[in-house]
Motif scaffolding. Structure first.
Motif, PDB file in Angstrom:
ATOM      1  N   ALA A   1     -32.040  82.672  14.318  1.00 53.52           N
ATOM      2  CA  ALA A   1     -32.773  81.541  14.900  1.00 53.52           C
ATOM      3  C   ALA A   1     -31.761  80.682  15.641  1.00 53.52           C
ATOM      4  CB  ALA A   1     -33.458  80.726  13.810  1.00 53.52           C
ATOM      5  N   SER A   2     -32.077  80.288  16.869  1.00 53.11           N
ATOM      6  CA  SER A   2     -31.132  79.451  17.602  1.00 53.11           C
ATOM      7  C   SER A   2     -31.853  78.393  18.409  1.00 53.11           C
ATOM      8  CB  SER A   2     -30.225  80.289  18.508  1.00 53.11           C
ATOM      9  OG  SER A   2     -30.892  80.696  19.683  1.00 53.11           O
ATOM     10  N   ASP A   3     -31.124  77.329  18.705  1.00 55.95           N
ATOM     11  CA  ASP A   3     -31.643  76.172  19.429  1.00 55.95           C
ATOM     12  C   ASP A   3     -30.699  75.892  20.595  1.00 55.95           C
ATOM     13  OD1 ASP A   3     -32.402  73.676  20.390  1.00 55.95           O
ATOM     14  OD2 ASP A   3     -32.601  72.760  18.402  1.00 55.95           O
ATOM     15  N   ALA A   4     -31.189  76.078  21.815  1.00 59.55           N
ATOM     16  CA  ALA A   4     -30.372  75.855  23.011  1.00 59.55           C
ATOM     17  C   ALA A   4     -30.419  74.418  23.495  1.00 59.55           C
ATOM     18  CB  ALA A   4     -30.815  76.785  24.133  1.00 59.55           C
ATOM     19  N   ALA A   5     -31.312  73.601  22.919  1.00 61.41           N
ATOM     20  CA  ALA A   5     -31.407  72.176  23.256  1.00 61.41           C
ATOM     21  C   ALA A   5     -31.628  71.945  24.740  1.00 61.41           C
ATOM     22  CB  ALA A   5     -30.155  71.429  22.783  1.00 61.41           C
ATOM     23  N   ASN A   6     -32.260  72.927  25.425  1.00 56.15           N
ATOM     24  CA  ASN A   6     -32.530  72.845  26.872  1.00 56.15           C
ATOM     25  C   ASN A   6     -31.256  72.775  27.702  1.00 56.15           C
ATOM     26  OD1 ASN A   6     -34.989  70.964  25.520  1.00 56.15           O
ATOM     27  ND2 ASN A   6     -35.624  72.615  26.891  1.00 56.15           N
ATOM     28  N   GLY A   7     -30.126  73.156  27.089  1.00 57.48           N
ATOM     29  CA  GLY A   7     -28.844  73.110  27.785  1.00 57.48           C
ATOM     30  C   GLY A   7     -28.448  74.465  28.351  1.00 57.48           C
ATOM     31  N   MET A   8     -27.159  74.629  28.627  1.00 57.18           N
ATOM     32  CA  MET A   8     -26.686  75.779  29.386  1.00 57.18           C
ATOM     33  C   MET A   8     -26.706  77.091  28.614  1.00 57.18           C
ATOM     34  SD  MET A   8     -26.394  74.935  32.444  1.00 57.18           S
ATOM     35  CE  MET A   8     -25.740  76.526  32.931  1.00 57.18           C
ATOM     36  N   ALA A   9     -26.887  77.046  27.307  1.00 53.60           N
ATOM     37  CA  ALA A   9     -27.084  78.304  26.575  1.00 53.60           C
ATOM     38  C   ALA A   9     -28.356  79.002  27.042  1.00 53.60           C
ATOM     39  CB  ALA A   9     -27.132  78.052  25.074  1.00 53.60           C
ATOM     40  N   CYS A  10     -29.305  78.249  27.581  1.00 52.90           N
ATOM     41  CA  CYS A  10     -30.521  78.852  28.148  1.00 52.90           C
ATOM     42  C   CYS A  10     -30.187  79.812  29.283  1.00 52.90           C
ATOM     43  CB  CYS A  10     -31.448  77.770  28.715  1.00 52.90           C
ATOM     44  SG  CYS A  10     -31.949  76.490  27.573  1.00 52.90           S
TER      45      CYS A  10
ATOM     46  N   LEU B   1     -36.051  78.638   8.019  1.00 56.12           N
ATOM     47  CA  LEU B   1     -36.813  78.867   6.789  1.00 56.12           C
ATOM     48  C   LEU B   1     -38.135  79.567   7.077  1.00 56.12           C
ATOM     49  CD1 LEU B   1     -36.140  75.449   5.003  1.00 56.12           C
ATOM     50  CD2 LEU B   1     -35.094  77.671   4.493  1.00 56.12           C
ATOM     51  N   GLU B   2     -38.824  79.180   8.140  1.00 61.50           N
ATOM     52  CA  GLU B   2     -40.125  79.777   8.467  1.00 61.50           C
ATOM     53  C   GLU B   2     -40.002  81.224   8.909  1.00 61.50           C
ATOM     54  OE1 GLU B   2     -41.754  77.191  11.406  1.00 61.50           O
ATOM     55  OE2 GLU B   2     -42.562  75.757   9.946  1.00 61.50           O
ATOM     56  N   SER B   3     -38.923  81.541   9.610  1.00 57.50           N
ATOM     57  CA  SER B   3     -38.774  82.884  10.183  1.00 57.50           C
ATOM     58  C   SER B   3     -38.027  83.847   9.272  1.00 57.50           C
ATOM     59  CB  SER B   3     -38.039  82.799  11.522  1.00 57.50           C
ATOM     60  OG  SER B   3     -36.713  82.317  11.343  1.00 57.50           O
ATOM     61  N   GLY B   4     -37.458  83.324   8.166  1.00 58.66           N
ATOM     62  CA  GLY B   4     -36.665  84.177   7.298  1.00 58.66           C
ATOM     63  C   GLY B   4     -35.386  84.658   7.965  1.00 58.66           C
TER      64      GLY B   4
ATOM     65  N   ARG C   1     -29.550  86.397  28.330  1.00 60.29           N
ATOM     66  CA  ARG C   1     -29.014  87.569  29.021  1.00 60.29           C
ATOM     67  C   ARG C   1     -28.126  88.381  28.071  1.00 60.29           C
ATOM     68  NH1 ARG C   1     -28.640  86.809  34.631  1.00 60.29           N
ATOM     69  NH2 ARG C   1     -27.750  88.919  34.678  1.00 60.29           N
ATOM     70  N   LEU C   2     -27.400  87.705  27.218  1.00 54.61           N
ATOM     71  CA  LEU C   2     -26.571  88.385  26.225  1.00 54.61           C
ATOM     72  C   LEU C   2     -27.439  89.130  25.217  1.00 54.61           C
ATOM     73  CD1 LEU C   2     -23.453  88.511  25.642  1.00 54.61           C
ATOM     74  CD2 LEU C   2     -23.861  86.741  23.921  1.00 54.61           C
ATOM     75  N   LEU C   3     -28.505  88.479  24.789  1.00 58.27           N
ATOM     76  CA  LEU C   3     -29.393  89.082  23.795  1.00 58.27           C
ATOM     77  C   LEU C   3     -30.056  90.352  24.310  1.00 58.27           C
ATOM     78  CD1 LEU C   3     -31.080  85.863  22.367  1.00 58.27           C
ATOM     79  CD2 LEU C   3     -29.562  87.419  21.112  1.00 58.27           C
ATOM     80  N   GLU C   4     -30.268  90.434  25.617  1.00 57.10           N
ATOM     81  CA  GLU C   4     -30.856  91.654  26.203  1.00 57.10           C
ATOM     82  C   GLU C   4     -30.001  92.884  25.920  1.00 57.10           C
ATOM     83  OE1 GLU C   4     -31.223  90.844  30.342  1.00 57.10           O
ATOM     84  OE2 GLU C   4     -32.806  89.335  30.083  1.00 57.10           O
ATOM     85  N   ARG C   5     -28.718  92.664  25.680  1.00 63.09           N
ATOM     86  CA  ARG C   5     -27.782  93.764  25.449  1.00 63.09           C
ATOM     87  C   ARG C   5     -27.463  93.953  23.959  1.00 63.09           C
ATOM     88  NH1 ARG C   5     -27.451  91.510  30.229  1.00 63.09           N
ATOM     89  NH2 ARG C   5     -26.482  92.544  32.022  1.00 63.09           N
ATOM     90  N   LEU C   6     -28.166  93.217  23.102  1.00 63.21           N
ATOM     91  CA  LEU C   6     -27.899  93.262  21.665  1.00 63.21           C
ATOM     92  C   LEU C   6     -29.200  93.559  20.916  1.00 63.21           C
ATOM     93  CD1 LEU C   6     -25.531  90.165  21.519  1.00 63.21           C
ATOM     94  CD2 LEU C   6     -24.844  92.533  21.095  1.00 63.21           C
ATOM     95  N   ALA C   7     -29.571  94.836  20.906  1.00 63.05           N
ATOM     96  CA  ALA C   7     -30.862  95.237  20.351  1.00 63.05           C
ATOM     97  C   ALA C   7     -30.965  94.991  18.849  1.00 63.05           C
ATOM     98  CB  ALA C   7     -31.103  96.719  20.651  1.00 63.05           C
ATOM     99  N   GLN C   8     -29.838  94.875  18.167  1.00 64.42           N
ATOM    100  CA  GLN C   8     -29.883  94.683  16.714  1.00 64.42           C
ATOM    101  C   GLN C   8     -30.189  93.242  16.303  1.00 64.42           C
ATOM    102  OE1 GLN C   8     -25.950  96.640  15.938  1.00 64.42           O
ATOM    103  NE2 GLN C   8     -27.063  97.617  14.267  1.00 64.42           N
ATOM    104  N   ILE C   9     -30.231  92.348  17.274  1.00 63.44           N
ATOM    105  CA  ILE C   9     -30.531  90.950  16.960  1.00 63.44           C
ATOM    106  C   ILE C   9     -31.998  90.666  17.241  1.00 63.44           C
ATOM    107  CG2 ILE C   9     -30.059  88.540  17.509  1.00 63.44           C
ATOM    108  CD1 ILE C   9     -27.225  89.340  18.246  1.00 63.44           C
ATOM    109  N   GLN C  10     -32.713  90.291  16.205  1.00 58.31           N
ATOM    110  CA  GLN C  10     -34.097  89.824  16.356  1.00 58.31           C
ATOM    111  C   GLN C  10     -34.035  88.304  16.485  1.00 58.31           C
ATOM    112  OE1 GLN C  10     -36.690  91.156  13.227  1.00 58.31           O
ATOM    113  NE2 GLN C  10     -38.467  90.057  14.015  1.00 58.31           N
ATOM    114  N   HIS C  11     -34.433  87.785  17.626  1.00 52.33           N
ATOM    115  CA  HIS C  11     -34.162  86.388  17.946  1.00 52.33           C
ATOM    116  C   HIS C  11     -35.411  85.522  17.878  1.00 52.33           C
ATOM    117  CE1 HIS C  11     -33.066  83.048  20.938  1.00 52.33           C
ATOM    118  NE2 HIS C  11     -32.262  82.901  19.917  1.00 52.33           N
ATOM    119  N   ARG C  12     -35.244  84.351  17.282  1.00 50.00           N
ATOM    120  CA  ARG C  12     -36.273  83.312  17.285  1.00 50.00           C
ATOM    121  C   ARG C  12     -35.635  82.073  17.936  1.00 50.00           C
ATOM    122  NH1 ARG C  12     -38.487  87.246  16.268  1.00 50.00           N
ATOM    123  NH2 ARG C  12     -39.725  87.844  14.445  1.00 50.00           N
TER     124      ARG C  12
END
Length: 453
Positions: A168-177, A224-227, A182-193
């Motif tokens: 689970a991650s929070d970009a806070a509407n900043g530059m991580a957005c 907590l909600e997403s486990g 784009r990084l996650l597109e290349r990391l299939a083992q990460i299920q992202h919320r």
């Protein structure tokens, strides 16, 4: 108050920083640096394109060639400087500050920071001189370069996940957005919320400062909600990352530094690990136990990066959430530290919280802020009151009684903020009761109450 700070240039738009001053700062930076090319990026704030354009024109007025990297996180800008072998670079950003702020993070070659002690004061003198310099006859050239693909390939070198994880991650509407999806597109083992992954320089959901625990509430709920196996919160320009474990606990960044340092030392025994003096005493203990060399430094990225270069240290970290990597030009990168932590979780049969519990035997206040008119007098008052203690003036005053070999030890550091008009305190003990009592005692000596947040 001057917009020329200890580590960068930062102020409100347009009353403190406008296009005219941005152009003059660009020219002053060019005259100071004296070499080409210069890479210039910007964040997502509404005024950033205007300020970036003005800054670029100022650099070109000074005869230096410019590479416009466009929309750019600060770690992406650091990468561009190193990858393109540029003479320097600047990101137009105000990091986690509110939407009305804009600023400049300045670098030399290899992403070496320019701070007040080694350049910003000279740049200020030139930029604020009454007479603006005329452009040189042969103005610098301008080209646009997108290094996103190369940047992603670079960061992915740190990915070594042994099993799938839920993040689970929070970009806070900043530059991580801009970079992290784009990084996650290349990391299939990460299920992202994800939370707040729309670029928006107004920061409509919360302040982009993960050190303020109020800004972690939504992420903690999502974990907590997403486990999720962990949570990660980015700051405005995506050079910092703070962590939440699977139980929703906010984790001190010194503990994360300790965790990753153990892994670094397993592959590079005897290496130096650089850390700032606010960090828990567990950090140097564990570095020594792992066969490493703990090196304490004063607070501030320019100081830690310089010390890392001196020792050729593979890794370093600050309580503020900046993590530094030798193989990243000794620069900070939020996505590299996140991958490093996720690698460790994926290799362990323990949950993240259990891995961390082993590194949290002590009790700390975290960083507590005070507004004090005479900061130097307050530091001197504390120094005199505890005159029989072991004292260290590396940054403000650090006062220590005892050591981890005996029970009842405690230490406190009181220092002036380099970025805000505040005194900052960190206090730690092996005893919760001692920590609480000494915290009350220090505040009574200073005659202050902590600031909110």
């Amino acid at each position: 108050m001057s917009v020329f700070k200890a580590y960068d240039i930062r102020g409100t738009y347009p009353d403190q920083i406008d296009a005219n001053l941005a152009r003059r700062i660009g020219r002053a930076y060019a005259d100071f640096l004296g070499q080409s090319p210069v890479v210039v990026g910007r964040d997502m704030r509404s005024m950033a394109p205007e300020i970036q354009d003005a800054f670029i024109e100022g650099v070109r007025d000074g005869g230096l060639d410019v590479v416009n990297a466009g929309l750019c996180s600060t770690p992406q800008l650091y990468f561009a400087i190193g990858y393109l072998k540029a003479a320097g670079g600047v990101n137009v950003t105000a990091s986690h500050n509110p939407s009305q702020y804009i600023g400049f993070k300045l670098c030399r070659e290899e992403a070496k920071p320019i701070s007040a002690d080694d350049g910003i004061r000279e740049i200020e003198a030139m930029a604020t001189h009454s007479d603006a310099p005329t452009p040189v006859a042969a103005r610098g050239t301008l080209e646009e370069v997108d290094v996103m693909e190369e940047y992603l390939s670079h960061v992915l070198q740190w990915a070594d996940l042994k099993r799938p994880l839920v993040l689970a991650s929070d970009a806070a509407n900043g530059m991580a957005c801009h970079t992290f999806p784009r990084l996650l597109e290349r990391l299939a083992q990460i299920q992202h919320r994800g939370l707040y992954f729309d670029l928006d320089g107004r920061f409509p959901n919360h302040e982009a400062n993960p050190l303020n625990k109020a800004n972690l509430v939504d992420l903690q709920k999502l974990v907590l909600e997403s486990g999720a196996d962990l949570g990660a919160a980015f700051d405005g320009d995506a050079d910092r990352c703070c962590f939440v474990d699977e139980k929703g606990r906010a984790i001190g960044n010194d503990i994360i530094t300790t965790l990753v340092a153990q892994d670094v030392l397993s592959s590079e025994p005897g290496a130096a690990i650089i850390y700032d003096l606010r960090s828990s005493w567990v950090l140097p203990e564990q570095v020594l136990a792992g066969g490493g060399k703990p090196v304490k430094e004063r607070v501030g990225h320019s100081f830690l990066k310089a010390r890392m270069r001196e020792y050729n240290a593979p890794f370093g970290g600050e309580l503020s959430g900046h993590y530094y990597f030798r193989d990243n030009w000794f620069a900070d990168n939020s996505e590299i530290i996140l991958l490093s932590v996720m690698n460790l979780i994926s290799r362990s049969d323990k949950p993240f919280s259990a891995m961390l519990d082993e590194l949290m035997p002590y009790h700390s206040t975290g960083e507590v802020n005070f507004k004090v008119e005479d900061k130097l007098a307050a530091i001197e008052k504390l120094k005199n009151h505890y005159s029989d203690a072991e004292q260290d003036s590396l940054d403000g005053i650090t006062i220590a009684y005892g050591d981890p070999a005996a029970q009842g030890w405690w230490w406190v550091n009181l220092r002036m903020s380099n970025t805000e008009p505040l005194l900052r305190m960190n206090l730690e003990s092996d005893s919760l009761e001692v920590m609480e009592n000494r915290t009350t005692e220090v505040m009574e000596i200073l005659g202050v109450e902590p600031e909110d947040g």
